[in-house]
Scaffold this motif. Structure first.
Motif, PDB file in Angstrom:
ATOM      1  N   ASN A   1      -9.581   1.409  -2.987  1.00  0.00           N
ATOM      2  CA  ASN A   1      -9.330   2.355  -4.069  1.00  0.00           C
ATOM      3  C   ASN A   1      -8.488   1.649  -5.117  1.00  0.00           C
ATOM      4  OD1 ASN A   1      -8.440   4.343  -5.824  1.00  0.00           O
ATOM      5  ND2 ASN A   1      -8.104   5.866  -4.228  1.00  0.00           N
TER       6      ASN A   1
ATOM      7  N   LEU B   1      -6.818   2.592  -7.512  1.00  0.00           N
ATOM      8  CA  LEU B   1      -5.596   3.271  -7.924  1.00  0.00           C
ATOM      9  C   LEU B   1      -4.560   3.370  -6.811  1.00  0.00           C
ATOM     10  CD1 LEU B   1      -7.115   6.204 -10.029  1.00  0.00           C
ATOM     11  CD2 LEU B   1      -6.187   4.037 -10.843  1.00  0.00           C
ATOM     12  N   ALA B   2      -4.996   3.254  -5.558  1.00  0.00           N
ATOM     13  CA  ALA B   2      -4.085   3.501  -4.444  1.00  0.00           C
ATOM     14  C   ALA B   2      -2.891   2.552  -4.445  1.00  0.00           C
ATOM     15  CB  ALA B   2      -4.848   3.387  -3.124  1.00  0.00           C
ATOM     16  N   GLU B   3      -3.157   1.272  -4.733  1.00  0.00           N
ATOM     17  CA  GLU B   3      -2.076   0.298  -4.662  1.00  0.00           C
ATOM     18  C   GLU B   3      -1.051   0.471  -5.787  1.00  0.00           C
ATOM     19  OE1 GLU B   3      -4.260  -3.410  -7.005  1.00  0.00           O
ATOM     20  OE2 GLU B   3      -4.244  -3.406  -4.820  1.00  0.00           O
TER      21      GLU B   3
ATOM     22  N   GLN C   1      -0.009   3.609  -6.799  1.00  0.00           N
ATOM     23  CA  GLN C   1       0.622   4.924  -6.716  1.00  0.00           C
ATOM     24  C   GLN C   1       2.129   4.855  -6.524  1.00  0.00           C
ATOM     25  OE1 GLN C   1      -1.637   6.976  -3.716  1.00  0.00           O
ATOM     26  NE2 GLN C   1      -3.206   7.634  -5.168  1.00  0.00           N
ATOM     27  N   SER C   2       2.583   3.795  -5.892  1.00  0.00           N
ATOM     28  CA  SER C   2       4.024   3.633  -5.689  1.00  0.00           C
ATOM     29  C   SER C   2       4.622   2.554  -6.589  1.00  0.00           C
ATOM     30  CB  SER C   2       4.323   3.306  -4.223  1.00  0.00           C
ATOM     31  OG  SER C   2       3.674   2.095  -3.848  1.00  0.00           O
TER      32      SER C   2
ATOM     33  N   LEU D   1      -2.826   0.825 -14.973  1.00  0.00           N
ATOM     34  CA  LEU D   1      -3.919   1.580 -14.360  1.00  0.00           C
ATOM     35  C   LEU D   1      -5.266   1.141 -14.926  1.00  0.00           C
ATOM     36  CD1 LEU D   1      -2.354   5.169 -14.407  1.00  0.00           C
ATOM     37  CD2 LEU D   1      -2.329   3.516 -12.540  1.00  0.00           C
TER      38      LEU D   1
END
Length: 410
Positions: free
Chosen positions: A47, A49-51, A53-54, A272
């Motif tokens: 994903n 975007l997952a990496e 998110q934090s 992003l």
């Protein structure tokens, strides 16, 4: 004060695209979502975007992430005599910023620029706005919108600094073939002229095969150091909303100069956007994404071609070889129509949106009667729009004014 001409095509799009029922003026391949992108990718687990998110949302990598520039480096190095270093690529906020920064950086008062024509107005209006003289290198419809190298030679002056081409070409969908590119490079090398190739519609080739000897390579693969190309994810890759483009050059001094000028504008591209762009251009995704869009282009072009064949009494064209746009000429008894009035009437009565050629690509007597059609949108939208246009041609086309003889295209 810098004087810049109104950007006619962008103003037209801004005025009409939000109210159009059938927008077949759009130049991007039918847009997709991040979910669509993941579905197209062979890597179903990752994903993009997952990496993040934090992650802290800082400016990120100012020149673009190593991952994105490395991916583009590999793409531009295919079939090239030498690898293009990732440091020779600068990520920008779309190709429109890439073009602006490049032209703003490279040319100024006292310089002469030669620009492929017709094309996206930015490519000749920006050099003019910063004080350069611009000569138009006009492609010829009678020769399939091709360029004449002998004409180019006649346009070159002692102070010619830059030659600008658009390949594939907006609005015609024509391509500059390999032989013409080679002759262009030979001339530019002899006179140490920089070549800028706007390749924003590359690699959406749907009507010419890579096996064809005329198939155009990217200018960066042709062995001339003083070349620079611009591109983006908006057109061929269906991701205009990312606002990710780039400048790539064999000449590192060009990249350094543009990077310095860019400090005064957007500084960087969002993290992003960069991450999604890297995912889209990665080997797991890019081939499937391009296949989707090339298949869509071929399907839709056949639909548009059928409409034109059915209405030869009123319109004709040179069939596009690449990209997303066609330049179609409408006439009444052989006389060009008033394309601006036609587009306004069409939108008002049917909701179909086209772009008038004389207003947005000529600004005068050039291209009277021409409209630009963007045909690589959702097939249903194109089909419904052409159905509405078909009815307009039957019921209302008589109301469209023809251009008076005194102002018709010579």
């Amino acid at each position: 004060m810098v004087k810049i001409e109104a950007f006619a095509v962008e103003q037209w799009m801004d005025k009409y695209e939000t109210t159009a029922k059938y927008n077949i003026a759009e130049t991007c391949c039918a847009s997709i979502s991040v979910d669509d992108l993941r579905a197209l990718s062979d890597d179903k687990e990752f994903n993009p975007l997952a990496e993040l998110q934090s992650a802290k949302l800082t400016y990120g990598a100012i020149r673009g992430s190593d991952k994105l520039r490395g991916t583009l480096s590999r793409l531009y190095s295919v079939r090239a005599p030498t690898e293009l270093p990732k440091d020779n690529i600068l990520i920008t906020a779309g190709a429109i910023q890439a073009n602006f920064l490049l032209l703003y950086t490279l040319v100024g008062p006292g310089d002469h620029v030669i620009c492929h024509y017709p094309t996206y107005q930015q490519l000749y209006s920006v050099p003019e706005s910063v004080g350069a003289e611009v000569s138009l290198w006009k492609s010829k419809e009678t020769d399939g919108w091709q360029l004449d190298i002998e004409e180019l030679k006649s346009l070159i002056r002692p102070n010619t600094k830059l030659i600008i081409i658009n390949n594939p070409q907006n609005p015609t969908g024509a391509v500059i073939p390999r032989q013409t590119l080679q002759e262009l490079v030979d001339i530019a090398r002899e006179k140490s002229i920089i070549i800028h190739s706007d390749e924003v519609y590359r690699p959406l080739f749907h009507n010419i095969s890579p096996a064809d000897p005329k198939f155009p390579p990217t200018l960066l693969s042709m062995g001339y150091e003083h070349t620079v190309v611009t591109g983006s994810l908006s057109k061929a890759y269906s991701l205009a909303g990312l606002r990710v483009g780039w400048i790539a050059s064999r000449d590192s001094s060009i990249i350094e100069s543009v990077a310095s000028a860019r400090d005064y504008t957007t500084i960087s591209v969002g993290q992003l956007d960069d991450a999604i762009a890297s995912f889209a251009l990665a080997p797991d995704c890019i081939h499937n994404l391009l296949k989707r869009n090339i298949d869509l282009a071929r399907t839709n072009l056949a639909i548009l071609e059928k409409f034109i064949e059915d209405h030869r009494w009123a319109c004709d064209w040179v069939k596009p070889q690449a990209g997303t746009t066609a330049f179609v000429r409408f006439n009444k008894m052989g006389k060009p129509i008033n394309d601006v009035a036609f587009c306004e009437m069409l939108q008002e009565r049917t909701g179909v949106m086209f772009v008038p050629g004389s207003l947005c690509f000529g600004g005068g007597e050039d291209f009277k009667g021409y409209v630009r059609i963007g045909y690589v949108n959702e097939t249903e939208v194109l089909q419904q729009g052409l159905d509405a246009l078909r009815k307009f041609m039957e019921d209302d086309y008589d109301d469209v004014p023809a251009v008076k003889k005194s102002s018709a295209q010579k």
